[in-house]
Motif scaffolding. Structure first.
Motif, short mmCIF file in Angstrom:
data_model
loop_
_atom_site.label_atom_id
_atom_site.label_comp_id
_atom_site.label_asym_id
_atom_site.label_seq_id
_atom_site.Cartn_x
_atom_site.Cartn_y
_atom_site.Cartn_z
N TYR A 57 70.98 36.62 -7.34
CA TYR A 57 70.25 35.53 -6.69
C TYR A 57 69.61 36.10 -5.43
O TYR A 57 70.15 37.01 -4.80
CB TYR A 57 71.18 34.40 -6.25
N SER A 58 68.47 35.54 -5.07
CA SER A 58 67.91 35.83 -3.75
C SER A 58 68.29 34.66 -2.85
O SER A 58 68.52 33.55 -3.33
CB SER A 58 66.39 35.99 -3.81
N TYR A 59 68.42 34.94 -1.57
CA TYR A 59 68.73 33.86 -0.63
C TYR A 59 68.16 34.17 0.74
O TYR A 59 67.82 35.31 1.06
CB TYR A 59 70.25 33.60 -0.54
N ARG A 60 68.05 33.11 1.54
CA ARG A 60 67.56 33.22 2.91
C ARG A 60 68.31 32.16 3.71
O ARG A 60 68.51 31.04 3.24
CB ARG A 60 66.06 32.93 2.93
N ILE A 61 68.74 32.51 4.90
CA ILE A 61 69.41 31.54 5.77
C ILE A 61 68.49 31.26 6.94
O ILE A 61 68.05 32.18 7.63
CB ILE A 61 70.78 32.05 6.23
N ASP A 62 68.24 29.96 7.16
CA ASP A 62 67.26 29.51 8.15
C ASP A 62 65.95 30.27 7.90
O ASP A 62 65.46 30.27 6.80
CB ASP A 62 67.79 29.66 9.57
N ASN A 63 65.40 30.92 8.90
CA ASN A 63 64.16 31.68 8.71
C ASN A 63 64.41 33.18 8.66
O ASN A 63 63.52 33.98 8.95
CB ASN A 63 63.16 31.34 9.82
N GLY A 64 65.62 33.55 8.28
CA GLY A 64 65.99 34.97 8.23
C GLY A 64 65.34 35.68 7.06
O GLY A 64 64.58 35.11 6.28
N PRO A 65 65.66 36.97 6.93
CA PRO A 65 65.06 37.77 5.86
C PRO A 65 65.59 37.36 4.49
O PRO A 65 66.70 36.86 4.35
CB PRO A 65 65.50 39.20 6.20
N LYS A 66 64.76 37.60 3.48
CA LYS A 66 65.17 37.36 2.09
C LYS A 66 66.10 38.48 1.67
O LYS A 66 65.83 39.66 1.91
CB LYS A 66 63.95 37.32 1.19
N VAL A 67 67.21 38.11 1.05
CA VAL A 67 68.20 39.07 0.57
C VAL A 67 68.37 38.85 -0.93
O VAL A 67 68.42 37.70 -1.39
CB VAL A 67 69.56 38.85 1.28
#
Length: 131
Positions: A74-84
């Motif tokens: 899965y890809s994820y992002r927390i708030d406006n952080g980088p995509k992981v």
């Protein structure tokens, strides 16, 4: 164009009828099937969509669990952080550790998950509130 399976919105009608050994057909029965493609996200420290979570500065563990078997990442992002992009573990989950620096709402955005053959499954946006 990316092919998706089990989108979380919409639904389909399922119609079923039986036939006995002598050829008599039963009455048709129907139901609406609403498949669930978006994963569920859980956290003890910062409940998703629930009560106020742990204080800002407290590490939280978020577990992303797919309803669709065979998701490899899965890809994820927390708030406006980088995509992981994170691989799933042996149980098919992605485990995210995040420490909110500030109190208030935080968005955990789960992007598309991928199956081994490259087929995508839906994600979603989840909100937790740090105390």
């Amino acid at each position: 164009m990316r092919r998706l399976v089990n989108e979380s919105g919409g639904g389909s009608d399922l119609h079923v009828a039986g036939r006995s050994a002598d050829g008599t057909r039963s009455e048709k029965s129907s139901a609406v099937v609403n498949p669930r493609g978006a994963p569920i996200v859980t956290s003890e420290q910062c409940p998703i969509g629930g009560p106020l979570g742990a204080a800002a500065g407290t590490p939280g563990v978020f577990v992303v669990t797919s309803y669709v078997p065979g998701v490899v990442s899965y890809s994820y992002r927390i708030d406006n952080g980088p995509k992981v992009v994170a691989p799933t573990d042996a149980a098919g989950n992605v485990v995210i550790t995040y420490t909110p620096a500030t109190p208030g709402p935080h968005a955990v955005t789960i992007g598309f998950g991928l199956l081994a053959d490259g087929v995508g499954v839906g994600g979603g946006v989840y909100t937790c509130v740090a105390g």
